[in-house]
Enzyme design. Structure first.
Site, PDB file in Angstrom:
ATOM      1  N   ASP A  16       0.793  -1.040  -0.218  1.00 51.86           N
ATOM      2  CA  ASP A  16       0.110  -0.259  -0.275  1.00 51.86           C
ATOM      3  C   ASP A  16       1.160   0.823   0.177  1.00 51.86           C
ATOM      4  O   ASP A  16       1.527   1.468   1.147  1.00 51.86           O
ATOM      5  CB  ASP A  16      -0.961  -0.016   1.077  1.00 51.86           C
ATOM      6  CG  ASP A  16      -1.443   1.085   1.572  1.00 51.86           C
ATOM      7  OD1 ASP A  16      -3.036   0.889   0.592  1.00 51.86           O
ATOM      8  OD2 ASP A  16      -1.978   1.808   1.925  1.00 51.86           O
ATOM      9  N   TYR A  76       2.989   9.706  -0.313  1.00 50.14           N
ATOM     10  CA  TYR A  76       4.666   9.256   0.633  1.00 50.14           C
ATOM     11  C   TYR A  76       5.675   9.437  -0.391  1.00 50.14           C
ATOM     12  O   TYR A  76       6.578   9.412   0.347  1.00 50.14           O
ATOM     13  CB  TYR A  76       4.148   7.862   0.562  1.00 50.14           C
ATOM     14  CG  TYR A  76       3.159   7.249   1.029  1.00 50.14           C
ATOM     15  CD1 TYR A  76       2.175   8.042   1.852  1.00 50.14           C
ATOM     16  CD2 TYR A  76       2.498   5.887   1.279  1.00 50.14           C
ATOM     17  CE1 TYR A  76       1.376   7.482   2.481  1.00 50.14           C
ATOM     18  CE2 TYR A  76       1.110   5.392   1.700  1.00 50.14           C
ATOM     19  CZ  TYR A  76       0.532   6.112   2.714  1.00 50.14           C
ATOM     20  OH  TYR A  76      -0.717   5.547   2.260  1.00 50.14           O
ATOM     21  N   LYS A 124      -2.946   5.861  -4.333  1.00 55.40           N
ATOM     22  CA  LYS A 124      -3.807   6.739  -3.749  1.00 55.40           C
ATOM     23  C   LYS A 124      -3.253   8.548  -4.436  1.00 55.40           C
ATOM     24  O   LYS A 124      -1.958   8.473  -4.700  1.00 55.40           O
ATOM     25  CB  LYS A 124      -3.114   6.882  -2.513  1.00 55.40           C
ATOM     26  CG  LYS A 124      -3.929   5.840  -1.524  1.00 55.40           C
ATOM     27  CD  LYS A 124      -4.025   5.836   0.071  1.00 55.40           C
ATOM     28  CE  LYS A 124      -3.659   4.397   0.710  1.00 55.40           C
ATOM     29  NZ  LYS A 124      -2.071   4.459   0.457  1.00 55.40           N
ATOM     30  N   HIS A 145      -6.954   9.797  -1.801  1.00 46.44           N
ATOM     31  CA  HIS A 145      -6.732   9.839  -0.453  1.00 46.44           C
ATOM     32  C   HIS A 145      -7.198  10.886   0.736  1.00 46.44           C
ATOM     33  O   HIS A 145      -7.476  10.206   1.758  1.00 46.44           O
ATOM     34  CB  HIS A 145      -5.215  10.255  -0.454  1.00 46.44           C
ATOM     35  CG  HIS A 145      -4.193   9.632   0.647  1.00 46.44           C
ATOM     36  ND1 HIS A 145      -2.230   9.832   0.352  1.00 46.44           N
ATOM     37  CD2 HIS A 145      -4.197   9.894   1.365  1.00 46.44           C
ATOM     38  CE1 HIS A 145      -2.273   9.566   1.096  1.00 46.44           C
ATOM     39  NE2 HIS A 145      -2.496   8.867   2.054  1.00 46.44           N
TER      40      HIS A 145
END
Ligand code: A2P
Length: 276
Positions: A47, A52, A77, A112
């Site tokens: 994930d 990120y 996301k 997100h």
């Protein structure tokens, strides 16, 4: 392998109950290693997110592992940051993610968080799916009310709502609504970002089962058939967190853990939304 036990989504695809969450693992060798160790330990679910900034490391680890693309479930996301770019398009953003991930599709693409409202990104998520860039589409950090608003305008309903979820954040109102709507609630921060590992009740249950506090918290999720995404960058912990399919918590132990809830039937995904 047990780390691949799956749950069916409303669109017919299946999601492995255990996944490695890579939030806060820096891009580069650290992230590549974490993903490689997870794959070696039997994880088949990773994930990540545009936010990120480590999708490239996930892609690199997958390639290095030699494991077939169809054997691994990958989530990313969409970061709905209209301040940054007013005409943001989820499909175009996903195409850029796919380049970094070195693949032609992801398994799951999530909004997100409901930045600037919960509905504007959804048409682009549906288009991403129509274009074959993702198999499933869903949301993250959505409350019951936000799910209702998306559902009212959607031609394809979200199949996942990924939220902060653990015994201290049981969010029973949100969980029940997701069950009713056929949306699978998925758990991030299942260890409370590490905070809940030292709790006395968690430690007590762990002692009784001769398991670790992390395994107890993760088992509590998978025993409810909730997909769970522990984050670790350390090999021994990544392996430890996968050993959760060979024991069971009793009903009394599940109830003791449920008793830790501090969200009191919450229908919201977070008490402290970080989006506006
Ligand atoms: P690290 O990456 O150094 O292993 P969450 O999944 O709730 O976000 O929690 C992640 C945090 O918990 C990280 O700080 C991670 O640190 C730590 N962690 C993950 N697995 C374990 C474990 N099995 N035992 C102890 N700490 C863990």
């Amino acid at each position: 392998m047990t780390a691949q036990i799956t749950r069916e989504l409303a669109d017919g695809y299946r999601i492995p109950l255990l996944g490695l969450g890579v939030w806060q693992i820096p891009d580069g060798r650290e992230c590549v290693n974490a993903v490689r160790w997870a794959l070696e330990a039997g994880y088949r679910h990773i994930d990540t997110a545009q936010d990120y900034e480590n999708e490239a490391s996930v892609g690199r680890a997958l390639e290095e592992s030699g494991i077939g693309r169809d054997e691994v479930f990958i989530t990313t996301k969409f970061q709905p940051d209209k301040d940054f770019q007013p005409d943001m398009d989820p499909a175009a953003a996903l195409e850029r993610s796919l380049e970094r991930l070195r693949t032609d599709h992801v398994d799951l693409y999530l909004v997100h968080f409901p930045q600037d409202g919960p509905t504007w990104a959804w048409a682009g998520m549906e288009r991403s799916q129509e274009l074959g860039l993702t198999r499933s589409i869903g949301v993250s950090n959505f409350s019951v009310e936000a799910l209702r608003l998306v559902g009212a305008q959607a031609s394809r309903q979200p199949v996942i709502n990924q939220v902060q979820f653990n015994p201290f954040a049981l969010r029973s109102g949100l969980l029940e609504a997701c069950d009713r709507l056929g949306i699978v609630l998925e758990a991030y921060s299942p260890l409370g970002t590490g905070r809940h590992l030292g709790d006395e009740v968690v430690k007590d249950v762990a002692r009784r089962r001769a398991r670790t506090p992390a395994q107890v918290l993760l088992r509590w999720c998978v025993q409810r058939r909730i997909p769970v995404l522990p984050k670790s960058a350390r090999r021994e912990r990544i392996e430890e967190n996968a050993r959760i399919f060979d024991f069971e918590l009793s009903q009394a132990e599940m109830a003791m853990l449920d008793g830790l809830d501090r969200t009191g039937g919450a229908t919201v995904a977070r008490e402290d939304p970080f989006w506006t």
